[in-house]
Design a protein around this motif. Sequence first.
Motif, short mmCIF file in Angstrom:
data_model
loop_
_atom_site.label_atom_id
_atom_site.label_comp_id
_atom_site.label_asym_id
_atom_site.label_seq_id
_atom_site.Cartn_x
_atom_site.Cartn_y
_atom_site.Cartn_z
N ILE A 39 0.84 -1.21 0.00
CA ILE A 39 0.00 0.00 0.00
C ILE A 39 0.87 1.25 0.00
N ALA A 40 1.95 1.22 0.78
CA ALA A 40 2.82 2.40 0.91
C ALA A 40 3.66 2.66 -0.34
N LEU A 41 4.04 1.61 -1.04
CA LEU A 41 5.04 1.77 -2.09
C LEU A 41 4.53 1.60 -3.52
N THR A 42 3.27 1.21 -3.67
CA THR A 42 2.70 1.03 -5.00
C THR A 42 1.27 1.56 -5.01
N ASP A 43 0.67 1.57 -6.16
CA ASP A 43 -0.74 1.95 -6.27
C ASP A 43 -1.59 0.69 -6.12
N ARG A 44 -2.60 0.76 -5.24
CA ARG A 44 -3.48 -0.39 -5.00
C ARG A 44 -4.06 -0.91 -6.31
N GLY A 45 -4.10 -2.23 -6.41
CA GLY A 45 -4.74 -2.86 -7.56
C GLY A 45 -3.87 -3.01 -8.79
N ALA A 80 -13.15 -8.85 -0.14
CA ALA A 80 -13.24 -7.52 -0.73
C ALA A 80 -13.68 -7.60 -2.18
N SER A 81 -14.40 -6.60 -2.58
CA SER A 81 -14.76 -6.51 -4.00
C SER A 81 -13.74 -5.62 -4.69
N GLY A 82 -13.62 -5.79 -5.98
CA GLY A 82 -12.72 -4.94 -6.76
C GLY A 82 -11.28 -5.38 -6.72
N GLY A 83 -10.96 -6.44 -5.97
CA GLY A 83 -9.60 -6.91 -5.92
C GLY A 83 -9.34 -7.93 -7.01
N SER A 84 -8.14 -8.43 -7.01
CA SER A 84 -7.76 -9.44 -7.99
C SER A 84 -8.23 -10.80 -7.50
N HIS A 85 -9.12 -11.42 -8.27
CA HIS A 85 -9.61 -12.75 -7.92
C HIS A 85 -8.44 -13.73 -7.84
N ASP A 86 -7.49 -13.64 -8.79
CA ASP A 86 -6.34 -14.53 -8.79
C ASP A 86 -5.51 -14.36 -7.53
N PHE A 87 -5.35 -13.12 -7.05
CA PHE A 87 -4.58 -12.86 -5.83
C PHE A 87 -5.26 -13.50 -4.63
N LEU A 88 -6.59 -13.36 -4.54
CA LEU A 88 -7.32 -13.93 -3.40
C LEU A 88 -7.23 -15.45 -3.40
N ILE A 89 -7.37 -16.05 -4.57
CA ILE A 89 -7.26 -17.51 -4.68
C ILE A 89 -5.84 -17.96 -4.34
#
Length: 148
Positions: A39-45, A80-89
């Motif tokens: 969160i601190a070093l990149t843009d979310r998503g 969370a909605s709007g996130g990366s499905h692949d990341f959550l899996i």
Amino acid sequence: MIIHLNGWPGVGKYTVGKIVAERLRARFLDNHTLLNIAIALTDRGTPEYYELATKTRNLAFEAILRLPSSEPVVMTGVVASGGSHDFLIDNWKAILSLAERRERGVYSIVLTCSEDENARRMSNEDREAHRKKRNLSMPREFSSEVPK
């Protein structure tokens, strides 16, 4: 044993996790500890966000593997909605793999609360200090996504 607390933002995962970890004399690893670097070093998503979050998680999980397998670990995650499905899996698979490599079970618990309580918790100014979302419309948006 790994206890994994999951739920929408603002339901109290961190608060409950701290209490459970204290009572079990367990290590506590909340999802913001892992995500705050990204969160601190990149843009979310962005792809860079997910890459850094994954690397941070992997380092933390390697440290957990160095703990005695008898030592419990309490972790939090977020629906969370709007996130990366692949990341959550991928994250869930990493948690299952961690439990397998420790030769211990994983117990997943989903926390919920009423829309009003969730909205009250989301409005807490302390959330910003911990880089947590404060979007007050989130609880109602989330509840509309959950099948009735």
